[in-house]
Design a protein around this motif. Structure first.
Motif, mmCIF file in Angstrom:
data_model
loop_
_atom_site.group_PDB
_atom_site.id
_atom_site.type_symbol
_atom_site.label_atom_id
_atom_site.label_comp_id
_atom_site.label_asym_id
_atom_site.label_seq_id
_atom_site.Cartn_x
_atom_site.Cartn_y
_atom_site.Cartn_z
ATOM 1 N N SER A 261 0.829 -1.207 0.000
ATOM 2 C CA SER A 261 0.000 0.000 0.000
ATOM 3 C C SER A 261 0.863 1.257 0.000
ATOM 4 N N GLU A 262 2.062 1.141 0.566
ATOM 5 C CA GLU A 262 2.996 2.274 0.559
ATOM 6 C C GLU A 262 3.334 2.675 -0.871
ATOM 7 N N VAL A 263 3.554 1.677 -1.727
ATOM 8 C CA VAL A 263 3.846 1.953 -3.140
ATOM 9 C C VAL A 263 2.631 2.600 -3.808
ATOM 10 N N ILE A 282 -1.548 15.920 5.257
ATOM 11 C CA ILE A 282 -0.940 15.550 6.535
ATOM 12 C C ILE A 282 -2.003 15.102 7.536
ATOM 13 N N MET A 283 -3.110 15.821 7.566
ATOM 14 C CA MET A 283 -4.203 15.469 8.479
ATOM 15 C C MET A 283 -4.757 14.085 8.162
ATOM 16 N N ALA A 284 -4.861 13.752 6.883
ATOM 17 C CA ALA A 284 -5.345 12.427 6.482
ATOM 18 C C ALA A 284 -4.401 11.340 6.987
ATOM 19 N N GLY A 285 -3.086 11.622 6.917
ATOM 20 C CA GLY A 285 -2.106 10.670 7.427
ATOM 21 C C GLY A 285 -2.257 10.442 8.922
ATOM 22 N N MET A 286 -2.454 11.521 9.683
ATOM 23 C CA MET A 286 -2.636 11.400 11.130
ATOM 24 C C MET A 286 -3.925 10.657 11.480
ATOM 25 N N LEU A 287 -5.007 10.982 10.763
ATOM 26 C CA LEU A 287 -6.286 10.326 11.015
ATOM 27 C C LEU A 287 -6.189 8.826 10.742
ATOM 28 N N ALA A 288 -5.396 8.465 9.748
ATOM 29 C CA ALA A 288 -5.226 7.049 9.403
ATOM 30 C C ALA A 288 -4.607 6.269 10.561
ATOM 31 N N TRP A 289 -3.703 6.906 11.319
ATOM 32 C CA TRP A 289 -3.113 6.239 12.486
ATOM 33 C C TRP A 289 -4.200 5.912 13.515
ATOM 34 N N THR A 290 -5.091 6.870 13.772
ATOM 35 C CA THR A 290 -6.168 6.642 14.737
ATOM 36 C C THR A 290 -7.086 5.514 14.276
ATOM 37 N N ILE A 291 -7.497 5.550 13.008
ATOM 38 C CA ILE A 291 -8.384 4.514 12.471
ATOM 39 C C ILE A 291 -7.710 3.155 12.521
ATOM 40 N N ARG A 292 -6.438 3.097 12.149
ATOM 41 C CA ARG A 292 -5.695 1.822 12.139
ATOM 42 C C ARG A 292 -5.711 1.185 13.522
ATOM 43 N N TYR A 293 -5.400 1.967 14.547
ATOM 44 C CA TYR A 293 -5.306 1.392 15.885
ATOM 45 C C TYR A 293 -6.670 1.016 16.462
ATOM 46 N N LEU A 294 -7.719 1.725 16.070
ATOM 47 C CA LEU A 294 -9.069 1.336 16.476
ATOM 48 C C LEU A 294 -9.460 0.010 15.818
ATOM 49 N N ILE A 309 -6.697 -6.647 8.569
ATOM 50 C CA ILE A 309 -6.109 -6.508 7.232
ATOM 51 C C ILE A 309 -6.206 -5.059 6.759
ATOM 52 N N ILE A 310 -7.367 -4.440 6.984
ATOM 53 C CA ILE A 310 -7.534 -3.026 6.602
ATOM 54 C C ILE A 310 -6.563 -2.154 7.393
ATOM 55 N N GLY A 311 -6.411 -2.456 8.692
ATOM 56 C CA GLY A 311 -5.480 -1.697 9.527
ATOM 57 C C GLY A 311 -4.054 -1.780 9.012
ATOM 58 N N ILE A 312 -3.660 -2.971 8.574
ATOM 59 C CA ILE A 312 -2.317 -3.143 8.007
ATOM 60 C C ILE A 312 -2.196 -2.368 6.699
ATOM 61 N N ALA A 313 -3.237 -2.470 5.850
ATOM 62 C CA ALA A 313 -3.201 -1.838 4.531
ATOM 63 C C ALA A 313 -3.201 -0.311 4.612
ATOM 64 N N LEU A 314 -3.601 0.240 5.752
ATOM 65 C CA LEU A 314 -3.580 1.703 5.928
ATOM 66 C C LEU A 314 -2.165 2.257 6.065
ATOM 67 N N HIS A 315 -1.178 1.366 6.117
ATOM 68 C CA HIS A 315 0.203 1.820 6.316
ATOM 69 C C HIS A 315 0.616 2.835 5.247
ATOM 70 N N GLY A 316 0.151 2.632 4.013
ATOM 71 C CA GLY A 316 0.518 3.558 2.936
ATOM 72 C C GLY A 316 0.089 4.979 3.229
ATOM 73 N N ILE A 317 -1.154 5.133 3.726
ATOM 74 C CA ILE A 317 -1.637 6.473 4.077
ATOM 75 C C ILE A 317 -0.892 6.982 5.307
ATOM 76 N N CYS A 318 -0.762 6.128 6.307
ATOM 77 C CA CYS A 318 -0.090 6.521 7.552
ATOM 78 C C CYS A 318 1.312 7.046 7.271
ATOM 79 N N TYR A 319 2.059 6.315 6.489
ATOM 80 C CA TYR A 319 3.469 6.671 6.283
ATOM 81 C C TYR A 319 3.635 7.730 5.188
ATOM 82 N N ASP A 320 3.089 7.469 3.994
ATOM 83 C CA ASP A 320 3.314 8.379 2.868
ATOM 84 C C ASP A 320 2.706 9.748 3.100
ATOM 85 N N PHE A 321 1.446 9.766 3.569
ATOM 86 C CA PHE A 321 0.754 11.041 3.677
ATOM 87 C C PHE A 321 1.329 11.925 4.769
#
Length: 409
Positions: A261-263, A282-294, A309-321
């Protein structure tokens, strides 16, 4: 660039991140099950990454940039690293393991800058050429996880119970030795600092860029970058042990979805920049961290496995954004004069200070919710970084004023 050179650089990147992904992802699971390490000890082991990031500028600034070709020091560091990885493979006690992993990360973290330097030195237009080379690093990380889960089954319940995870260190020790030897065949990359040119400790650590903190927006971004690394540390340290403990099959292999997902989101980043601007990205990236951990907190290995699986796949948004966007923002704010210093300062602050604090907190939280040996109350463990990331998001939203940031990939 010649095809031979392109292959050399791509193979170098592949091995560089195959090595890191081949042991770091499963480190927490290995330590808890093979060495009976406590959550606090696991946190100390992960924090060696931060110490490596803090010490790396000294190695690069005092040795690589001044006296030796980058490809030679890369080869020496990986050959020494292979020895330490082999020693870790044979270790059965945490007190013996820790000095090895600390020494290894002090050697490994500088190589991340070295492979970039070697690559950039062969490019006429890095903005167009580097992404093709760098993506092979992500592929290397993915391949390492797939090999662990689907080829050797080292992270299966049977593999973990029988102590097979130790073979990840033997695998990457061989890869490190291969990269060490291969590095001496790479294109020559002479020292960047010319004889007689003075380089101060202040500039090596990127502290020349501290004057950027006078800009209120950059100061808010800088503080947010350090703070968001605290929930990031929870993922690196606890995700694999969590997935293995709750019984998700092939956890390491499934975690490679994060790199895939990072790619994908790296390709989507220019669209988000153009459509929504820097602040909202940037805000979308931060929000993705909250959603992932929930999702981690309330998912399970049964009917709700899709949430994991969705939480893992959010890594692209968490890291890239957040992190890639932040690197671009830093680059535009610093200008040509302080570009390198600013990137160095951000790296020192995030992977050094921020994650050092994060690993310590993650260890304390995991200990707090330890029910019995190798059994945690994971719901509460994940709620804490979810709330923390959301608070950082609110602070950034309130205090960072909207500004235009151009992005030309």
């Amino acid at each position: 660039m010649k095809n031979v050179t392109r292959f050399q650089l791509s193979f170098m990147m592949f091995l560089e991140f195959f090595i890191w992904g081949g042991w770091f992802v499963t480190l927490g699971t290995f330590l808890g099950n093979n060495l009976s390490a406590t959550d606090g000890e696991i946190a100390i082991a992960f924090s060696t990454q931060s110490w490596g990031a803090i010490i790396a500028p000294f190695i690069i600034g005092l040795i690589a940039d001044r006296y030796f070709n980058a490809e030679r020091i890369l080869g020496i560091l990986h050959l020494l690293g292979a020895v330490l990885l082999y020693l870790m493979f044979h270790t059965t006690d945490f007190s013996v393991f820790y000095p090895y992993v600390l020494g290894y990360m002090i050697l490994y973290m500088p190589t991340l800058a070295l492979v970039n330097s070697i690559s950039f030195n062969q490019m006429t237009d890095p903005s167009k050429e580097f992404s093709f080379i760098r993506v092979f690093g992500t592929i290397g990380w993915i391949v390492a996880g797939l090999v662990i889960s689907y080829v050797f089954l080292w992270d299966s319940p049977e593999g973990i119970q029988s102590g097979m995870l130790k073979y990840t260190f033997l695998m990457v020790a061989c890869a490190s030795a291969l990269l060490g030897v291969f590095s001496f065949t790479l294109p020559k990359t002479p020292p960047r600092v010319q004889k007689g040119e003075k380089v101060t400790l202040y500039s090596m650590l990127g502290l020349d860029a501290l004057k950027l903190l006078k800009d209120k927006n950059f100061l808010i971004f800088f503080i947010s970058s350090i703070l968001i690394c605290i929930p990031l540390a929870f993922y690196y340290q606890n995700a694999n042990p969590f997935l293995a403990e709750i019984g998700l099959s092939n956890p390491t292999g499934k975690m490679t979805l994060g790199q895939a997902s990072e790619v994908l989101f790296m390709l989507l980043l220019p669209f988000f920049f153009k459509k929504f601007g820097f602040k909202k990205t940037i805000m979308a990236g931060m929000l993705a961290w909250t959603i992932r951990y929930l999702l981690f907190a309330y998912g399970d290995a049964g009917e709700l496995a899709f949430m994991l699986i969705i939480g893992i796949a959010l890594h692209g948004i968490c890291y890239d954004f957040f992190f890639v966007s932040g690197q671009i923002y830093t680059d535009t704010k610093a200008g040509e004069k302080y570009k390198s210093a600013a990137q160095g300062l951000i790296t020192l602050a995030t992977y050094g200070v921020g994650m050092l604090i994060g690993f310590w907190i993650a260890g304390k939280v995991a200990e707090m919710y330890l029910i019995s040996e190798n059994l945690h109350d994971w719901e509460n463990v994940w709620i804490i970084p979810a709330v923390f990331a959301f608070v950082v998001l609110l602070l950034f939203t309130l205090f960072f004023k909207k500004e235009e940031v151009s992005y030309k990939p």
